[in-house]
Scaffold this active site. Structure first.
Site, PDB file in Angstrom:
ATOM      1  N   ASP A 139       4.220 -14.498  21.399  1.00 51.94           N
ATOM      2  CA  ASP A 139       5.257 -13.921  22.264  1.00 51.94           C
ATOM      3  C   ASP A 139       6.595 -14.531  21.875  1.00 51.94           C
ATOM      4  O   ASP A 139       6.752 -15.750  21.898  1.00 51.94           O
ATOM      5  CB  ASP A 139       4.929 -14.202  23.734  1.00 51.94           C
ATOM      6  CG  ASP A 139       5.873 -13.475  24.682  1.00 51.94           C
ATOM      7  OD1 ASP A 139       7.099 -13.694  24.592  1.00 51.94           O
ATOM      8  OD2 ASP A 139       5.392 -12.697  25.529  1.00 51.94           O
TER       9      ASP A 139
ATOM     10  N   ASP B  72      12.338  -9.232  24.384  1.00 52.78           N
ATOM     11  CA  ASP B  72      11.035  -9.859  24.646  1.00 52.78           C
ATOM     12  C   ASP B  72       9.963  -9.058  23.899  1.00 52.78           C
ATOM     13  O   ASP B  72       9.819  -7.856  24.149  1.00 52.78           O
ATOM     14  CB  ASP B  72      10.817  -9.802  26.172  1.00 52.78           C
ATOM     15  CG  ASP B  72       9.591 -10.545  26.650  1.00 52.78           C
ATOM     16  OD1 ASP B  72       8.839 -11.065  25.815  1.00 52.78           O
ATOM     17  OD2 ASP B  72       9.395 -10.594  27.883  1.00 52.78           O
TER      18      ASP B  72
ATOM     19  N   HIS C 189       8.279  -6.172  33.174  1.00 55.16           N
ATOM     20  CA  HIS C 189       9.363  -6.585  34.071  1.00 55.16           C
ATOM     21  C   HIS C 189      10.707  -6.126  33.534  1.00 55.16           C
ATOM     22  O   HIS C 189      10.850  -5.892  32.331  1.00 55.16           O
ATOM     23  CB  HIS C 189       9.378  -8.111  34.199  1.00 55.16           C
ATOM     24  CG  HIS C 189       9.313  -8.794  32.854  1.00 55.16           C
ATOM     25  ND1 HIS C 189      10.436  -9.133  32.151  1.00 55.16           N
ATOM     26  CD2 HIS C 189       8.261  -9.129  32.049  1.00 55.16           C
ATOM     27  CE1 HIS C 189      10.078  -9.677  30.995  1.00 55.16           C
ATOM     28  NE2 HIS C 189       8.770  -9.673  30.895  1.00 55.16           N
TER      29      HIS C 189
ATOM     30  N   HIS D 253      12.737 -12.793  33.516  1.00 53.98           N
ATOM     31  CA  HIS D 253      11.931 -11.940  34.387  1.00 53.98           C
ATOM     32  C   HIS D 253      12.769 -11.528  35.588  1.00 53.98           C
ATOM     33  O   HIS D 253      13.014 -12.339  36.469  1.00 53.98           O
ATOM     34  CB  HIS D 253      10.677 -12.675  34.896  1.00 53.98           C
ATOM     35  CG  HIS D 253       9.529 -12.625  33.943  1.00 53.98           C
ATOM     36  ND1 HIS D 253       8.220 -12.523  34.350  1.00 53.98           N
ATOM     37  CD2 HIS D 253       9.490 -12.633  32.586  1.00 53.98           C
ATOM     38  CE1 HIS D 253       7.431 -12.500  33.273  1.00 53.98           C
ATOM     39  NE2 HIS D 253       8.168 -12.566  32.203  1.00 53.98           N
TER      40      HIS D 253
ATOM     41  N   GLU E 289       4.694  -5.053  28.882  1.00 52.11           N
ATOM     42  CA  GLU E 289       3.653  -5.814  28.182  1.00 52.11           C
ATOM     43  C   GLU E 289       2.312  -5.472  28.791  1.00 52.11           C
ATOM     44  O   GLU E 289       2.166  -5.383  30.005  1.00 52.11           O
ATOM     45  CB  GLU E 289       3.936  -7.322  28.241  1.00 52.11           C
ATOM     46  CG  GLU E 289       4.266  -7.890  29.594  1.00 52.11           C
ATOM     47  CD  GLU E 289       4.852  -9.304  29.503  1.00 52.11           C
ATOM     48  OE1 GLU E 289       4.284 -10.133  28.786  1.00 52.11           O
ATOM     49  OE2 GLU E 289       5.872  -9.549  30.167  1.00 52.11           O
TER      50      GLU E 289
ATOM     51  N   GLU F  86       3.679  -6.195  23.509  1.00 54.34           N
ATOM     52  CA  GLU F  86       4.882  -6.084  24.341  1.00 54.34           C
ATOM     53  C   GLU F  86       6.078  -5.634  23.533  1.00 54.34           C
ATOM     54  O   GLU F  86       6.285  -6.068  22.409  1.00 54.34           O
ATOM     55  CB  GLU F  86       5.202  -7.452  24.972  1.00 54.34           C
ATOM     56  CG  GLU F  86       6.500  -7.455  25.778  1.00 54.34           C
ATOM     57  CD  GLU F  86       6.737  -8.766  26.515  1.00 54.34           C
ATOM     58  OE1 GLU F  86       6.347  -9.816  25.975  1.00 54.34           O
ATOM     59  OE2 GLU F  86       7.315  -8.724  27.603  1.00 54.34           O
TER      60      GLU F  86
HETATM   61 MN    MN Z   1       7.712 -10.444  28.944  1.00 53.06          MN
END
Ligand code: MN
Length: 287
Positions: free
Chosen positions: A85, A96, A156, A164, A189, A281
């Protein structure tokens, strides 16, 4: 969205794309997770961005929030589900991204399910679509492919210097009526597992984040708080990023900061039934 904000996002998205590619090339049997994290973080800086958080390298039943410790000896092994990630920020504007590789395999049905479900979710993310509608597509797609979503993990919205933001977009079905809005950025994600579909906190904790100013006794703690606020821009940081402050008192300093609620911690999240976990994601700017 203002032009300057748009340009910063575009840069963050390009750097994230580049570093995801780098990480995908690097993941191999016998690679040290620490080397992977450091190489990706270095590349982000070279390209003119900053890591929005430490590169998360979460393996097998660990779904998220593990990053290598100082001198970490963790090595990638054949058949490991390696989830990487990556967060990139440019002036606080964040991209992200995450992907999963099963070490030594070209493809895997669980990873496919997570990629497919993410694609299906991204197809319907448009202004006016409700969160519950996206979650339903997410869970249905994953179930049809024979797996479970992780019900207490979510996509999110992303805000400036806020990794977030509300609303969350849960992986599992719900009744959240919030609508996707134009001009916002969302990270979708999809966590897929062959386990029961629920994560619990685990250890050791390697990721922390600034929360508020507070008086703390140790000067090492004050120094870490200053870095958390100014150097790491109040975004998550790794214990290994502050190793230089004090090799000996780092744990005591972090403990003081946690007790004073000056920082918060992100323990690794483990699938409760020790099922394997895959994630995919992407971030999108909704226009
Ligand atoms: Mn994320």
């Amino acid at each position: 969205m203002e032009k300057e904000e748009m340009q910063a996002y575009e840069k963050a998205f390009l750097i994230a794309e580049d570093t995801v590619g780098l990480a995908q090339k690097l993941v191999k049997e016998n690679l040290r997770a620490l080397e992977l994290a450091e190489k990706v973080e270095k590349r982000i800086l070279e390209l003119g961005g900053k890591p929005a958080w430490p590169v998360n390298i979460s393996i097998n039943e660990i779904a998220a929030h593990y990053t290598p410790s100082i001198g970490d000896n963790l090595v990638l092994k054949e058949d490991d589900f390696v989830k990487v990630d990556i967060g990139v920020q440019v002036n606080g504007y964040i991209c992200d991204r995450a992907f999963t590789v099963k070490v030594g395999s070209k493809s895997d049905p669980m990873i496919k399910a997570s990629e497919k479900a993410l694609d299906e979710c991204l197809k319907i993310i448009k202004p006016g679509v409700k969160v519950c509608e996206i979650s339903e597509v997410c869970e249905n797609t994953v179930n049809e492919m024979g797996f479970n979503v992780i019900r207490n993990l979510s996509g999110h919205r992303i805000d400036r210097y806020k990794q977030h933001a509300n609303p969350s977009i849960p992986n599992g079905k719900n009744s959240i009526q919030d609508e996707i809005q134009a001009g916002n950025v969302y990270a979708m994600e999809v966590f897929v597992t062959n386990g029961s579909g629920f994560v619990i906190e685990s250890s050791p904790t390697e990721i922390f984040q600034y929360n508020r100013d507070a008086a703390v006794r140790l000067w090492e703690a004050r120094k870490i708080l200053e870095l958390a606020k100014n150097e790491f821009d109040r975004l998550p940081f790794a214990k290994r990023w502050i190793a230089g402050v004090s090799p000996l008192k780092i744990d005591m300093a972090l403990k003081q900061l946690l007790e004073a609620e000056a920082i918060i911690e992100f323990p690794p999240l483990k699938e409760e039934s020790s099922g394997m976990v895959a994630v995919t994601e992407k971030s999108v700017i909704v226009k």
